[in-house]
Design a protein around this motif. Structure first.
Motif, PDB file in Angstrom:
ATOM      1  N   LYS A  61      27.687  35.367  39.560  1.00  0.00           N
ATOM      2  CA  LYS A  61      26.332  35.710  39.132  1.00  0.00           C
ATOM      3  C   LYS A  61      26.249  36.067  37.658  1.00  0.00           C
ATOM      4  CE  LYS A  61      23.899  35.287  42.814  1.00  0.00           C
ATOM      5  NZ  LYS A  61      22.894  34.238  42.848  1.00  0.00           N
ATOM      6  N   ASN A  62      27.333  36.585  37.083  1.00  0.00           N
ATOM      7  CA  ASN A  62      27.309  37.059  35.711  1.00  0.00           C
ATOM      8  C   ASN A  62      28.728  37.046  35.159  1.00  0.00           C
ATOM      9  OD1 ASN A  62      26.432  38.179  33.343  1.00  0.00           O
ATOM     10  ND2 ASN A  62      25.761  40.116  34.219  1.00  0.00           N
ATOM     11  N   LEU A  63      28.871  36.775  33.872  1.00  0.00           N
ATOM     12  CA  LEU A  63      30.175  36.808  33.218  1.00  0.00           C
ATOM     13  C   LEU A  63      30.164  37.902  32.158  1.00  0.00           C
ATOM     14  CD1 LEU A  63      30.803  32.995  32.703  1.00  0.00           C
ATOM     15  CD2 LEU A  63      31.730  34.447  34.494  1.00  0.00           C
ATOM     16  N   LEU A  64      31.051  38.869  32.310  1.00  0.00           N
ATOM     17  CA  LEU A  64      31.181  39.971  31.358  1.00  0.00           C
ATOM     18  C   LEU A  64      32.638  40.073  30.933  1.00  0.00           C
ATOM     19  CD1 LEU A  64      29.110  42.606  33.368  1.00  0.00           C
ATOM     20  CD2 LEU A  64      28.307  41.264  31.424  1.00  0.00           C
ATOM     21  N   ASP A  65      32.883  40.359  29.646  1.00  0.00           N
ATOM     22  CA  ASP A  65      34.259  40.474  29.161  1.00  0.00           C
ATOM     23  C   ASP A  65      34.962  41.722  29.681  1.00  0.00           C
ATOM     24  OD1 ASP A  65      34.349  38.086  27.792  1.00  0.00           O
ATOM     25  OD2 ASP A  65      33.523  38.966  25.964  1.00  0.00           O
ATOM     26  N   SER A  66      34.210  42.788  29.886  1.00  0.00           N
ATOM     27  CA  SER A  66      34.762  44.009  30.464  1.00  0.00           C
ATOM     28  C   SER A  66      33.629  44.733  31.190  1.00  0.00           C
ATOM     29  CB  SER A  66      35.377  44.907  29.392  1.00  0.00           C
ATOM     30  OG  SER A  66      34.381  45.330  28.497  1.00  0.00           O
ATOM     31  N   THR A  67      33.991  45.507  32.201  1.00  0.00           N
ATOM     32  CA  THR A  67      32.973  46.204  32.977  1.00  0.00           C
ATOM     33  C   THR A  67      33.461  47.573  33.396  1.00  0.00           C
ATOM     34  OG1 THR A  67      33.794  45.339  35.064  1.00  0.00           O
ATOM     35  CG2 THR A  67      32.022  44.110  34.018  1.00  0.00           C
ATOM     36  N   LYS A  68      32.512  48.392  33.750  1.00  0.00           N
ATOM     37  CA  LYS A  68      32.824  49.644  34.428  1.00  0.00           C
ATOM     38  C   LYS A  68      32.844  49.331  35.919  1.00  0.00           C
ATOM     39  CE  LYS A  68      30.699  52.483  30.933  1.00  0.00           C
ATOM     40  NZ  LYS A  68      29.619  53.404  30.582  1.00  0.00           N
ATOM     41  N   LYS A  69      33.439  50.196  36.666  1.00  0.00           N
ATOM     42  CA  LYS A  69      33.597  49.964  38.103  1.00  0.00           C
ATOM     43  C   LYS A  69      32.266  49.673  38.791  1.00  0.00           C
ATOM     44  CE  LYS A  69      35.871  51.946  42.121  1.00  0.00           C
ATOM     45  NZ  LYS A  69      36.656  53.063  42.632  1.00  0.00           N
ATOM     46  N   GLU A  70      31.236  50.435  38.458  1.00  0.00           N
ATOM     47  CA  GLU A  70      29.946  50.263  39.125  1.00  0.00           C
ATOM     48  C   GLU A  70      29.229  48.971  38.720  1.00  0.00           C
ATOM     49  OE1 GLU A  70      29.668  53.098  35.669  1.00  0.00           O
ATOM     50  OE2 GLU A  70      30.828  53.086  37.504  1.00  0.00           O
ATOM     51  N   ASP A  71      29.573  48.401  37.555  1.00  0.00           N
ATOM     52  CA  ASP A  71      28.946  47.155  37.103  1.00  0.00           C
ATOM     53  C   ASP A  71      29.660  45.914  37.613  1.00  0.00           C
ATOM     54  OD1 ASP A  71      27.149  48.702  35.682  1.00  0.00           O
ATOM     55  OD2 ASP A  71      28.330  48.618  33.823  1.00  0.00           O
ATOM     56  N   ALA A  72      30.886  46.053  38.075  1.00  0.00           N
ATOM     57  CA  ALA A  72      31.680  44.902  38.501  1.00  0.00           C
ATOM     58  C   ALA A  72      31.030  44.169  39.668  1.00  0.00           C
ATOM     59  CB  ALA A  72      33.088  45.351  38.876  1.00  0.00           C
ATOM     60  N   ALA A  73      30.397  44.879  40.581  1.00  0.00           N
ATOM     61  CA  ALA A  73      29.784  44.252  41.750  1.00  0.00           C
ATOM     62  C   ALA A  73      28.612  43.346  41.378  1.00  0.00           C
ATOM     63  CB  ALA A  73      29.331  45.316  42.735  1.00  0.00           C
ATOM     64  N   GLU A  74      28.059  43.516  40.194  1.00  0.00           N
ATOM     65  CA  GLU A  74      26.945  42.677  39.750  1.00  0.00           C
ATOM     66  C   GLU A  74      27.409  41.316  39.242  1.00  0.00           C
ATOM     67  OE1 GLU A  74      24.730  44.930  36.887  1.00  0.00           O
ATOM     68  OE2 GLU A  74      24.467  46.604  38.262  1.00  0.00           O
ATOM     69  N   MET A  75      28.711  41.108  39.138  1.00  0.00           N
ATOM     70  CA  MET A  75      29.233  39.844  38.622  1.00  0.00           C
ATOM     71  C   MET A  75      29.290  38.756  39.686  1.00  0.00           C
ATOM     72  SD  MET A  75      32.248  41.057  36.026  1.00  0.00           S
ATOM     73  CE  MET A  75      32.574  39.382  35.487  1.00  0.00           C
ATOM     74  N   TYR A  76      29.231  39.126  40.961  1.00  0.00           N
ATOM     75  CA  TYR A  76      29.339  38.129  42.026  1.00  0.00           C
ATOM     76  C   TYR A  76      28.596  38.585  43.270  1.00  0.00           C
ATOM     77  CZ  TYR A  76      32.798  41.275  44.036  1.00  0.00           C
ATOM     78  OH  TYR A  76      33.417  42.368  44.569  1.00  0.00           O
ATOM     79  N   VAL A  77      28.389  37.616  44.172  1.00  0.00           N
ATOM     80  CA  VAL A  77      27.776  37.885  45.472  1.00  0.00           C
ATOM     81  C   VAL A  77      28.684  37.273  46.527  1.00  0.00           C
ATOM     82  CG1 VAL A  77      25.982  36.764  46.873  1.00  0.00           C
ATOM     83  CG2 VAL A  77      25.347  38.236  45.016  1.00  0.00           C
ATOM     84  N   ILE A  78      28.981  38.016  47.586  1.00  0.00           N
ATOM     85  CA  ILE A  78      29.808  37.486  48.672  1.00  0.00           C
ATOM     86  C   ILE A  78      28.920  36.644  49.575  1.00  0.00           C
ATOM     87  CG2 ILE A  78      31.221  38.053  50.686  1.00  0.00           C
ATOM     88  CD1 ILE A  78      32.073  40.610  49.225  1.00  0.00           C
ATOM     89  N   LEU A  79      29.260  35.354  49.711  1.00  0.00           N
ATOM     90  CA  LEU A  79      28.489  34.453  50.561  1.00  0.00           C
ATOM     91  C   LEU A  79      28.992  34.472  52.000  1.00  0.00           C
ATOM     92  CD1 LEU A  79      28.191  31.417  48.114  1.00  0.00           C
ATOM     93  CD2 LEU A  79      26.529  33.239  48.523  1.00  0.00           C
ATOM     94  N   SER A  80      30.309  34.537  52.176  1.00  0.00           N
ATOM     95  CA  SER A  80      30.866  34.605  53.523  1.00  0.00           C
ATOM     96  C   SER A  80      32.275  35.174  53.466  1.00  0.00           C
ATOM     97  CB  SER A  80      30.889  33.227  54.190  1.00  0.00           C
ATOM     98  OG  SER A  80      31.840  32.391  53.578  1.00  0.00           O
ATOM     99  N   GLU A  81      32.705  35.689  54.612  1.00  0.00           N
ATOM    100  CA  GLU A  81      34.054  36.230  54.744  1.00  0.00           C
ATOM    101  C   GLU A  81      34.507  35.948  56.164  1.00  0.00           C
ATOM    102  OE1 GLU A  81      36.183  39.966  52.784  1.00  0.00           O
ATOM    103  OE2 GLU A  81      34.448  40.477  53.991  1.00  0.00           O
ATOM    104  N   GLU A  82      35.600  35.198  56.299  1.00  0.00           N
ATOM    105  CA  GLU A  82      36.106  34.817  57.616  1.00  0.00           C
ATOM    106  C   GLU A  82      37.538  35.284  57.776  1.00  0.00           C
ATOM    107  OE1 GLU A  82      35.735  30.628  58.116  1.00  0.00           O
ATOM    108  OE2 GLU A  82      33.630  30.610  57.554  1.00  0.00           O
ATOM    109  N   PHE A  83      37.863  35.666  58.992  1.00  0.00           N
ATOM    110  CA  PHE A  83      39.225  36.075  59.320  1.00  0.00           C
ATOM    111  C   PHE A  83      39.818  35.026  60.238  1.00  0.00           C
ATOM    112  CE2 PHE A  83      37.132  39.934  58.065  1.00  0.00           C
ATOM    113  CZ  PHE A  83      38.111  40.598  57.331  1.00  0.00           C
ATOM    114  N   ALA A  84      41.057  34.630  59.967  1.00  0.00           N
ATOM    115  CA  ALA A  84      41.749  33.640  60.790  1.00  0.00           C
ATOM    116  C   ALA A  84      42.048  34.252  62.147  1.00  0.00           C
ATOM    117  CB  ALA A  84      43.036  33.192  60.114  1.00  0.00           C
ATOM    118  N   GLN A  85      41.887  33.445  63.163  1.00  0.00           N
ATOM    119  CA  GLN A  85      42.173  33.897  64.525  1.00  0.00           C
ATOM    120  C   GLN A  85      43.683  33.852  64.758  1.00  0.00           C
ATOM    121  OE1 GLN A  85      39.980  35.040  66.755  1.00  0.00           O
ATOM    122  NE2 GLN A  85      38.344  34.807  65.271  1.00  0.00           N
TER     123      GLN A  85
END
Length: 90
Positions: A61-85
């Protein structure tokens, strides 16, 4: 921005050396293609990352050269997460 740097700055992976190792083993796809650590990442790219038995798909979602911990989550969005059976054999 390089793939390994994006993963570190966004805090998807804690250390850049670990991000580089995972990418160079072919466990990260950028827009459906196997990516190396030096692959350029742009806004809108979809990354598929295989962590052991878990596969996570994120969108940049965003490209930043450096971030604080609270701003890091604004750089991407999780679309899916799967666990192998795992088969349960007794």
């Amino acid at each position: 921005m390089r793939l390994d740097k994006f993963l570190k700055v966004s805090r998807v992976i804690k250390r850049r050396s670990v991000a580089k190792e995972i990418a160079d083993k072919g466990r990260i796809l950028v827009n459906g293609k196997v990516a190396k650590s030096a692959t350029d990442v742009a806004v809108g790219d979809k990354l598929e990352i295989k962590f052991g038995n878990r596969t996570t798909v994120i969108e940049v979602k965003n490209l930043l050269d450096s971030t604080k911990k609270e701003d890091a989550a604004e750089m991407y969005v999780i679309l899916s997460e799967e666990f192998a059976q795992k088969d349960n054999f007794i």
